[in-house]
Enzyme design. Structure first.
Site, PDB file in Angstrom:
ATOM      1  N   ASN A 103      10.030   1.675  -8.120  1.00 28.95           N
ATOM      2  CA  ASN A 103       9.666   3.171  -7.788  1.00 28.95           C
ATOM      3  C   ASN A 103      10.560   3.677  -6.727  1.00 28.95           C
ATOM      4  O   ASN A 103      11.311   3.026  -6.091  1.00 28.95           O
ATOM      5  CB  ASN A 103       8.190   3.211  -7.509  1.00 28.95           C
ATOM      6  CG  ASN A 103       7.888   2.424  -6.181  1.00 28.95           C
ATOM      7  OD1 ASN A 103       8.341   2.597  -5.130  1.00 28.95           O
ATOM      8  ND2 ASN A 103       6.940   1.263  -6.562  1.00 28.95           N
ATOM      9  N   ASP A 108       1.959  -1.558 -10.099  1.00 24.74           N
ATOM     10  CA  ASP A 108       0.724  -2.035 -10.609  1.00 24.74           C
ATOM     11  C   ASP A 108       0.925  -3.034 -11.673  1.00 24.74           C
ATOM     12  O   ASP A 108       0.166  -3.865 -12.015  1.00 24.74           O
ATOM     13  CB  ASP A 108       0.095  -0.872 -11.197  1.00 24.74           C
ATOM     14  CG  ASP A 108      -0.505  -0.187  -9.882  1.00 24.74           C
ATOM     15  OD1 ASP A 108      -0.806  -0.801  -8.881  1.00 24.74           O
ATOM     16  OD2 ASP A 108      -0.529   1.298  -9.891  1.00 24.74           O
ATOM     17  N   LYS A 152      20.733 -11.804 -19.505  1.00 26.89           N
ATOM     18  CA  LYS A 152      20.745 -10.327 -19.660  1.00 26.89           C
ATOM     19  C   LYS A 152      20.321  -9.970 -20.965  1.00 26.89           C
ATOM     20  O   LYS A 152      20.829 -10.532 -22.019  1.00 26.89           O
ATOM     21  CB  LYS A 152      22.032  -9.712 -19.240  1.00 26.89           C
ATOM     22  CG  LYS A 152      22.153  -8.355 -19.393  1.00 26.89           C
ATOM     23  CD  LYS A 152      23.584  -7.826 -19.069  1.00 26.89           C
ATOM     24  CE  LYS A 152      23.900  -6.479 -19.270  1.00 26.89           C
ATOM     25  NZ  LYS A 152      25.219  -5.878 -19.422  1.00 26.89           N
ATOM     26  N   PHE A 173      -3.120   3.254   1.495  1.00 29.06           N
ATOM     27  CA  PHE A 173      -2.601   4.445   1.130  1.00 29.06           C
ATOM     28  C   PHE A 173      -2.955   4.812  -0.104  1.00 29.06           C
ATOM     29  O   PHE A 173      -3.271   3.948  -0.788  1.00 29.06           O
ATOM     30  CB  PHE A 173      -1.039   4.659   1.518  1.00 29.06           C
ATOM     31  CG  PHE A 173      -0.453   4.899   2.673  1.00 29.06           C
ATOM     32  CD1 PHE A 173      -0.792   4.224   3.513  1.00 29.06           C
ATOM     33  CD2 PHE A 173       0.148   5.902   2.768  1.00 29.06           C
ATOM     34  CE1 PHE A 173      -0.257   4.356   5.135  1.00 29.06           C
ATOM     35  CE2 PHE A 173       0.595   6.226   4.169  1.00 29.06           C
ATOM     36  CZ  PHE A 173       0.621   5.519   5.108  1.00 29.06           C
ATOM     37  N   LYS A 228     -10.541   4.993  -4.099  1.00 28.68           N
ATOM     38  CA  LYS A 228      -9.978   3.725  -3.687  1.00 28.68           C
ATOM     39  C   LYS A 228     -10.391   3.271  -2.402  1.00 28.68           C
ATOM     40  O   LYS A 228     -10.587   2.024  -2.252  1.00 28.68           O
ATOM     41  CB  LYS A 228      -8.391   3.891  -3.473  1.00 28.68           C
ATOM     42  CG  LYS A 228      -7.777   4.040  -4.925  1.00 28.68           C
ATOM     43  CD  LYS A 228      -6.406   4.593  -4.662  1.00 28.68           C
ATOM     44  CE  LYS A 228      -5.599   4.822  -6.152  1.00 28.68           C
ATOM     45  NZ  LYS A 228      -4.305   5.532  -6.117  1.00 28.68           N
ATOM     46  N   LYS A 252     -11.962  -0.554  -2.854  1.00 27.20           N
ATOM     47  CA  LYS A 252     -11.172  -1.751  -2.193  1.00 27.20           C
ATOM     48  C   LYS A 252     -11.739  -1.856  -0.707  1.00 27.20           C
ATOM     49  O   LYS A 252     -11.020  -2.671  -0.254  1.00 27.20           O
ATOM     50  CB  LYS A 252      -9.727  -1.263  -1.917  1.00 27.20           C
ATOM     51  CG  LYS A 252      -9.064  -0.912  -3.395  1.00 27.20           C
ATOM     52  CD  LYS A 252      -7.573  -0.864  -3.350  1.00 27.20           C
ATOM     53  CE  LYS A 252      -6.944  -0.119  -4.382  1.00 27.20           C
ATOM     54  NZ  LYS A 252      -5.378  -0.359  -4.695  1.00 27.20           N
TER      55      LYS A 252
HETATM   56  O1  PMT Z   1       8.461   4.576   1.434  1.00 22.15           O
HETATM   57  P1  PMT Z   1       8.386   6.129   1.663  1.00 22.15           P
HETATM   58  O2  PMT Z   1       9.588   6.894   0.787  1.00 22.15           O
HETATM   59  O3  PMT Z   1       8.339   6.808   2.866  1.00 22.15           O
HETATM   60  O4  PMT Z   1       7.191   6.903   0.891  1.00 22.15           O
HETATM   61  C1  PMT Z   1       5.713   6.769   1.453  1.00 22.15           C
HETATM   62  C2  PMT Z   1       4.810   6.431   0.354  1.00 22.15           C
HETATM   63  C3  PMT Z   1       4.863   7.634  -0.537  1.00 22.15           C
HETATM   64  C4  PMT Z   1       5.324   5.210  -0.807  1.00 22.15           C
HETATM   65  C5  PMT Z   1       3.637   6.120   1.007  1.00 22.15           C
HETATM   66  O5  PMT Z   1       3.016   7.266   1.811  1.00 22.15           O
HETATM   67  C6  PMT Z   1       2.413   5.818   0.039  1.00 22.15           C
HETATM   68  O6  PMT Z   1       1.654   6.530  -0.420  1.00 22.15           O
HETATM   69  N1  PMT Z   1       2.218   4.330  -0.184  1.00 22.15           N
HETATM   70  C7  PMT Z   1       1.065   3.848  -1.224  1.00 22.15           C
HETATM   71  C8  PMT Z   1       1.932   4.084  -2.640  1.00 22.15           C
HETATM   72  C9  PMT Z   1       0.978   3.287  -3.715  1.00 22.15           C
HETATM   73  O7  PMT Z   1       1.144   2.237  -4.059  1.00 22.15           O
HETATM   74  O8  PMT Z   1      -0.204   4.024  -3.968  1.00 22.15           O
HETATM   75  P2  PMT Z   1      -1.452   3.598  -4.797  1.00 22.15           P
HETATM   76  O9  PMT Z   1      -2.451   4.643  -4.702  1.00 22.15           O
HETATM   77  O10 PMT Z   1      -0.819   3.308  -6.184  1.00 22.15           O
HETATM   78  O11 PMT Z   1      -2.027   2.226  -4.281  1.00 22.15           O
HETATM   79  C10 PMT Z   1      -3.282   2.529  -3.242  1.00 22.15           C
HETATM   80  C11 PMT Z   1      -2.941   1.195  -2.152  1.00 22.15           C
HETATM   81  O12 PMT Z   1      -3.173  -0.225  -2.821  1.00 22.15           O
HETATM   82  C12 PMT Z   1      -1.906   1.281  -1.503  1.00 22.15           C
HETATM   83  O13 PMT Z   1      -1.907   1.198  -0.197  1.00 22.15           O
HETATM   84  C13 PMT Z   1      -0.955   0.098  -1.995  1.00 22.15           C
HETATM   85  O14 PMT Z   1      -0.141  -0.509  -1.180  1.00 22.15           O
HETATM   86  C14 PMT Z   1      -1.903  -0.666  -2.537  1.00 22.15           C
HETATM   87  N2  PMT Z   1      -1.535  -1.674  -3.728  1.00 22.15           N
HETATM   88  C15 PMT Z   1      -1.577  -1.052  -4.761  1.00 22.15           C
HETATM   89  C16 PMT Z   1      -1.140  -1.812  -6.052  1.00 22.15           C
HETATM   90  C17 PMT Z   1      -1.346  -3.279  -5.680  1.00 22.15           C
HETATM   91  N3  PMT Z   1      -0.823  -3.894  -6.873  1.00 22.15           N
HETATM   92  N4  PMT Z   1      -1.538  -3.627  -4.653  1.00 22.15           N
HETATM   93  C18 PMT Z   1      -1.853  -3.082  -3.579  1.00 22.15           C
HETATM   94  O15 PMT Z   1      -2.185  -3.470  -2.512  1.00 22.15           O
END
Ligand code: PMT
Length: 401
Positions: free
Chosen positions: A208, A277, A287, A321, A335, A339
């Protein structure tokens, strides 16, 4: 930002004195009260009047000036300072301070002050790499003096290399950092940052747009506030913030392993990483060859690291986040609850000045006690500190549970 802060700015002789003028402008603009001490040599490059005009205070230069001594002598200057900055600092002044020589106002004040001292060296590259200079700097660092390293570039003496005074903005940032409260001292904070990469074959992956900037800003700020910081980072092009321990990972499962390995050491975990995810069900050893017009890739779910942390029997203070493109508050609140987080930072990543791969962000902070706080558009460094302010203010209450 630096309102009510008293800074003594020591200026020593060198072509870079003009940059100290710009630094003074940045400091006064930020609200700091700055008293300037100039050595005689510094006055050969820029007149005291320039510094006096910008600081709105007389410039100090003589050790025995009866009028100045009555009003604000060197001991008084040393006592009143919240921070003593020397920029530019020559090899000579650094050598004197390292060896306890106090033969002018600047070195006497440096010797007398109890304030932290921040030194921004500027000199010829051969002087900078001279073992005598290196030993002096090392000695001062060991004693707790702070340094803003010089930059590489064309030097005034005609040489090319390290020795150019750091940019005024860089010194300003270091000053702001030095003045920040060390309110995370004694805490171990784990921060995750950047994207993960889920390999399809030896040359392709799913990922991403995360640059890692948000997470790195939090890691750097937490370190500046005194925490031990473990930064679990996906692939980024960013330099490790000073003093931060970085663990590099590629995939979500690598990140999960690193996070779970270190979680017991931590009192706070902040998950800014953009974790994939899903990953390909199978990673091909060779490849994949281009054949049919269409191709189907089967994906399987990755572990949700944050949810796993939240469901631990005893977990650190957990900050997640939420990167959303719609229904920001609703999805983030879900979330937070699902979580089992203490706090979530919700950012709307559909906006071009916030979220992925930009220097700014805007966020909605939601807390498990139901409170909320809006953070308007600001730099990721500022947001990092806003998030940490909340963590700090909520940590002690939690420890009482
Ligand atoms: O890196 P930058 O360019 O500075 O951009 C910052 C950002 C946009 C990446 C950051 O601000 C941000 O939003 N990070 C979380 C991105 C994300 O994966 O969001 P989510 O809503 O999909 O996930 C929710 C939370 O679960 C997040 O804290 C994530 O780290 C966590 N997660 C998600 C999926 C997974 N399989 N395991 C996790 O721990």
């Amino acid at each position: 930002m630096l309102k009510d802060t008293r800074i003594v700015l020591g200026v020593t002789g060198g072509i870079a004195v003009y940059k100290a003028v710009e630094l003074l402008r940045l400091l006064t603009k930020a609200g700091a009260c700055v008293h300037v001490i100039m050595t005689r040599a510094a006055q050969e490059f820029v007149t005291p009047l320039t510094f006096q005009t910008l600081s709105s205070h007389p410039v100090h230069s003589e050790l025995f000036n009866l009028i100045a001594e009555q009003e604000i002598g060197h001991i008084s200057l040393a006592d009143r300072a919240n921070l003593f900055v020397i920029a530019p600092a020559t090899a000579n002044v650094i050598g004197k301070i390292a060896n306890g020589i106090a033969d002018d106002l600047l070195t006497t004040t440096a010797m007398a002050t109890k304030a932290p001292v921040l030194i921004a060296p500027a000199m010829n590259v051969n002087m900078y790499t001279n073992p005598i200079y290196r030993e002096n700097e090392e000695k001062l660092r060991r004693l707790g003096y702070l340094f803003v390293p010089p930059e590489k570039g064309a030097l005034a003496c005609g040489w090319e290399g390290e020795g150019k005074l750091a940019a005024p903005e860089t010194i300003f940032e270091a000053i702001a950092a030095a003045l920040r409260p060390r309110d995370l001292a004694g805490q171990t904070v784990m921060v995750t940052a950047g994207p993960t990469r889920e390999e399809i074959d030896p040359v392709r992956f799913i990922s991403n747009h995360s640059s890692g900037r948000m997470g790195y800003a939090i890691a750097g700020a937490a370190r500046q506030r005194g925490a031990r910081v473990i930064l679990v980072s996906g692939p980024t092009g960013l330099a490790v913030p000073a003093g931060v321990e970085r663990v590099c990972v590629e995939s979500a499962r690598d990140m999960q392993a690193a996070v779970m390995r270190h979680v017991k050491e931590c009192s706070v975990v902040i998950k800014a990483a953009a974790v994939a995810d899903y990953r390909p069900a199978e990673r091909k050893g060779d490849k994949i060859k281009k054949q049919a017009a269409e191709m189907t890739l089967t994906l399987v779910k990755n572990p949700d690291i944050l949810a796993e942390l939240g469901h631990l029997k005893k977990h650190p203070f957990l900050v997640g986040f939420a990167a959303e493109t719609s229904c920001l508050e609703e999805y983030a609140a879900r979330k937070l609850a699902e979580k089992k987080l203490d706090m979530i930072v919700a950012n709307d990543v559909s906006s071009c000045d916030a979220g992925f791969n930009v220097d700014t962000n805007r966020a909605l902070l939601l807390f498990k006690d139901g409170s909320r706080q809006d953070c308007p558009l600001m730099s990721k460094d500022e947001l990092a500190n806003r998030i940490l302010d909340e963590v700090v203010s909520r940590l002690p209450a939690r420890r009482n549970h």
